[in-house]
Write a protein that holds these residues in place. Structure first.
Motif, PDB file in Angstrom:
ATOM      1  N   LEU A  90       0.765  -1.087   0.074  1.00  0.00           N
ATOM      2  CA  LEU A  90      -0.167   0.061   0.036  1.00  0.00           C
ATOM      3  C   LEU A  90       0.924   1.305  -0.089  1.00  0.00           C
ATOM      4  CD1 LEU A  90      -2.830  -1.152   2.459  1.00  0.00           C
ATOM      5  CD2 LEU A  90      -3.094  -0.665   0.268  1.00  0.00           C
ATOM      6  N   LEU A  91       1.854   1.178   0.745  1.00  0.00           N
ATOM      7  CA  LEU A  91       2.734   2.343   0.617  1.00  0.00           C
ATOM      8  C   LEU A  91       3.474   2.487  -0.708  1.00  0.00           C
ATOM      9  CD1 LEU A  91       4.196   4.433   2.397  1.00  0.00           C
ATOM     10  CD2 LEU A  91       6.228   2.930   2.764  1.00  0.00           C
ATOM     11  N   LEU A  92       3.640   1.237  -1.481  1.00  0.00           N
ATOM     12  CA  LEU A  92       4.370   1.986  -2.787  1.00  0.00           C
ATOM     13  C   LEU A  92       3.532   2.349  -3.612  1.00  0.00           C
ATOM     14  CD1 LEU A  92       6.304  -1.748  -3.455  1.00  0.00           C
ATOM     15  CD2 LEU A  92       7.344   0.676  -2.596  1.00  0.00           C
ATOM     16  N   ILE A  93       1.903   2.163  -3.643  1.00  0.00           N
ATOM     17  CA  ILE A  93       1.152   2.595  -4.501  1.00  0.00           C
ATOM     18  C   ILE A  93       0.658   4.095  -3.839  1.00  0.00           C
ATOM     19  CG2 ILE A  93       0.293   0.258  -5.375  1.00  0.00           C
ATOM     20  CD1 ILE A  93      -2.142   0.685  -3.664  1.00  0.00           C
ATOM     21  N   SER A  95       1.127   7.950  -3.100  1.00  0.00           N
ATOM     22  CA  SER A  95       1.868   9.296  -3.746  1.00  0.00           C
ATOM     23  C   SER A  95       2.489  10.043  -2.590  1.00  0.00           C
ATOM     24  CB  SER A  95       0.891  10.267  -4.660  1.00  0.00           C
ATOM     25  OG  SER A  95      -0.122  10.799  -3.505  1.00  0.00           O
ATOM     26  N   ASN A  96       3.471  10.488  -2.790  1.00  0.00           N
ATOM     27  CA  ASN A  96       4.271  11.347  -1.656  1.00  0.00           C
ATOM     28  C   ASN A  96       3.240  12.592  -1.065  1.00  0.00           C
ATOM     29  OD1 ASN A  96       7.086  10.751  -0.945  1.00  0.00           O
ATOM     30  ND2 ASN A  96       7.275  10.656  -3.342  1.00  0.00           N
ATOM     31  N   ALA A  97       2.536  12.940  -2.069  1.00  0.00           N
ATOM     32  CA  ALA A  97       1.477  14.132  -1.686  1.00  0.00           C
ATOM     33  C   ALA A  97       0.499  13.577  -0.804  1.00  0.00           C
ATOM     34  CB  ALA A  97       0.962  14.849  -2.964  1.00  0.00           C
ATOM     35  N   ALA A  98      -0.012  12.264  -1.026  1.00  0.00           N
ATOM     36  CA  ALA A  98      -1.057  11.731   0.008  1.00  0.00           C
ATOM     37  C   ALA A  98      -0.464  11.494   1.247  1.00  0.00           C
ATOM     38  CB  ALA A  98      -1.652  10.595  -0.829  1.00  0.00           C
ATOM     39  N   PHE A  99       0.764  10.787   1.081  1.00  0.00           N
ATOM     40  CA  PHE A  99       1.370  10.113   2.256  1.00  0.00           C
ATOM     41  C   PHE A  99       1.696  11.527   3.093  1.00  0.00           C
ATOM     42  CE2 PHE A  99       5.173   8.696   4.931  1.00  0.00           C
ATOM     43  CZ  PHE A  99       4.583   7.608   5.222  1.00  0.00           C
ATOM     44  N   ALA A 100       2.214  12.716   2.391  1.00  0.00           N
ATOM     45  CA  ALA A 100       2.631  13.757   3.106  1.00  0.00           C
ATOM     46  C   ALA A 100       1.345  14.315   4.019  1.00  0.00           C
ATOM     47  CB  ALA A 100       3.183  14.830   2.383  1.00  0.00           C
ATOM     48  N   VAL A 101       0.059  14.127   3.436  1.00  0.00           N
ATOM     49  CA  VAL A 101      -0.818  14.630   4.512  1.00  0.00           C
ATOM     50  C   VAL A 101      -1.225  13.715   5.647  1.00  0.00           C
ATOM     51  CG1 VAL A 101      -3.381  14.841   4.128  1.00  0.00           C
ATOM     52  CG2 VAL A 101      -2.052  15.536   2.195  1.00  0.00           C
ATOM     53  N   LEU A 102      -1.102  12.534   5.335  1.00  0.00           N
ATOM     54  CA  LEU A 102      -1.313  11.544   6.430  1.00  0.00           C
ATOM     55  C   LEU A 102       0.048  11.397   7.657  1.00  0.00           C
ATOM     56  CD1 LEU A 102      -2.124   8.108   4.661  1.00  0.00           C
ATOM     57  CD2 LEU A 102      -3.764   9.732   5.840  1.00  0.00           C
ATOM     58  N   VAL A 103       0.978  11.908   7.358  1.00  0.00           N
ATOM     59  CA  VAL A 103       2.116  11.801   8.280  1.00  0.00           C
ATOM     60  C   VAL A 103       1.880  12.517   9.707  1.00  0.00           C
ATOM     61  CG1 VAL A 103       4.367  12.762   8.629  1.00  0.00           C
ATOM     62  CG2 VAL A 103       4.204  11.375   6.543  1.00  0.00           C
ATOM     63  N   PRO A 104       1.435  13.713   9.626  1.00  0.00           N
ATOM     64  CA  PRO A 104       1.142  14.306  10.755  1.00  0.00           C
ATOM     65  C   PRO A 104       0.342  13.784  11.747  1.00  0.00           C
ATOM     66  CG  PRO A 104       1.203  16.110   9.149  1.00  0.00           C
ATOM     67  CD  PRO A 104       1.156  14.727   8.471  1.00  0.00           C
ATOM     68  N   PHE A 105      -0.672  13.036  11.102  1.00  0.00           N
ATOM     69  CA  PHE A 105      -1.798  12.468  11.972  1.00  0.00           C
ATOM     70  C   PHE A 105      -1.261  10.989  12.260  1.00  0.00           C
ATOM     71  CE2 PHE A 105      -3.547  15.246   8.830  1.00  0.00           C
ATOM     72  CZ  PHE A 105      -4.484  15.910   9.849  1.00  0.00           C
ATOM     73  N   LEU A 106      -0.469  10.415  11.447  1.00  0.00           N
ATOM     74  CA  LEU A 106       0.385   9.173  11.901  1.00  0.00           C
ATOM     75  C   LEU A 106       1.236   9.412  13.152  1.00  0.00           C
ATOM     76  CD1 LEU A 106       0.923   7.571   8.319  1.00  0.00           C
ATOM     77  CD2 LEU A 106      -0.665   6.667   9.845  1.00  0.00           C
ATOM     78  N   LEU A 107       1.868  10.421  13.055  1.00  0.00           N
ATOM     79  CA  LEU A 107       2.861  10.708  13.981  1.00  0.00           C
ATOM     80  C   LEU A 107       2.167  11.049  15.258  1.00  0.00           C
ATOM     81  CD1 LEU A 107       5.514  12.814  12.155  1.00  0.00           C
ATOM     82  CD2 LEU A 107       5.931  10.545  13.233  1.00  0.00           C
ATOM     83  N   LEU A 108       1.245  11.782  15.090  1.00  0.00           N
ATOM     84  CA  LEU A 108       0.310  12.173  16.572  1.00  0.00           C
ATOM     85  C   LEU A 108      -0.289  11.068  16.935  1.00  0.00           C
ATOM     86  CD1 LEU A 108      -0.994  14.175  18.394  1.00  0.00           C
ATOM     87  CD2 LEU A 108      -2.788  14.356  16.520  1.00  0.00           C
ATOM     88  N   GLY A 109      -0.951   9.908  16.066  1.00  0.00           N
ATOM     89  CA  GLY A 109      -1.542   8.810  16.729  1.00  0.00           C
ATOM     90  C   GLY A 109      -0.434   8.167  17.327  1.00  0.00           C
ATOM     91  N   ALA A 110       0.823   7.802  16.999  1.00  0.00           N
ATOM     92  CA  ALA A 110       1.937   6.901  17.212  1.00  0.00           C
ATOM     93  C   ALA A 110       2.290   7.552  18.768  1.00  0.00           C
ATOM     94  CB  ALA A 110       2.885   6.692  16.267  1.00  0.00           C
TER      95      ALA A 110
END
Length: 249
Positions: A90-93, A95-110
């Motif tokens: 899933l990470l491979l498919i 986009s960097n733009a989409a993943f960049a949007v998720l990163v702050p929320f993934l970091l916050l959740g973690a």
């Protein structure tokens, strides 16, 4: 050279934190992004760089792991690798733009999961029987998350084990380390095949994580755990704010 020094130091601190209390991703992932590595490649490289630390920890807990039934261990390993493969795919498919949007929320959740790790495990322990013990239905989704974003995986695994009814923390930590290693192996294969690893930084950072992991035990005896948890949480929240600012700036 300055970039390599930075990621080596990040690897040392990341390995140190993982060995003591977890949270190494809060150091290693942002360090790679800050030297110019795209978010998806940085996430993949950070996951691969943590692999030696997982293996060394699993070796350290080998006697505790040996208490588990061999067939059960193999089954859990297989499900973990399956879920890790799905998450990495899933990470491979993405986009960097989409993943960049998720990163702050993934970091916050973690970060929140890390900060409330004890409460999460206690809550999970009270819900024994809510999930099938040692079942693929609970193991695979957690492994998918780990394959996609490695942050906070250790705490999530410990909470899952508590829901399964496990109580021996040494066995739980050993199983957590072994499954994290198995997941990172399959992630390595998938990320490498997809060209998502920057190898020189990965190797340099991995060397750092090994040194940090070896230093974890003596350092842990000198640093009060509450102070360390506050420090890691501060780093996690700080990195969340930085990546959120990068997103909206």
């Amino acid at each position: 050279m300055a970039d390599l020094i930075l990621i080596f130091v990040a690897g040392v601190f990341g390995g140190l934190l993982n060995a003591i209390a977890g949270g190494g991703t809060f150091i290693t992932f942002p360090a790679l992004v800050f030297i110019g590595v795209p978010e998806i490649v940085a996430n993949a490289t950070s996951t691969v760089a943590a692999m030696p630390g997982y293996l060394s920890a699993a070796i350290g807990f080998r006697r505790d792991i040996a208490e588990l039934d061999r067939a059960l261990l193999l089954r859990l390993t297989g499900w973990t690798m399956l879920g890790g493969a799905i998450g990495s795919g899933l990470l491979l498919i993405s986009s960097n733009a989409a993943f960049a949007v998720l990163v702050p929320f993934l970091l916050l959740g973690a970060t929140l999961v890390f900060l409330r790790g004890a409460q999460v495990r206690e809550w999970a322990a009270r819900r024994r029987g809510a999930v099938t013990a040692f079942g693929a239905g609970s193991m695979v989704p957690v492994a998918i998350y780990g394959g996609y974003f490695n942050g906070g995986l250790g705490i999530v695994l410990l909470a899952l084990f508590a829901m399964w009814g496990m109580t021996n923390l040494h066995v739980m930590n050993g199983l957590k380390s072994w499954l994290s290693f198995a997941l990172s192996v399959v992630s390595l294969a998938i990320f490498a095949s997809g060209g998502k690893i920057v190898w020189i930084p990965a190797i340099v950072m991995a060397l750092g994580t090994i040194i940090g992991g070896l230093a974890g035990a003596p350092v842990s005896r000198r640093i009060p755990m509450p102070a360390l948890r506050i420090l890691i949480a501060a780093v996690g929240f700080g990195m969340t704010a930085v990546f959120l600012w990068r997103l909206i700036a």
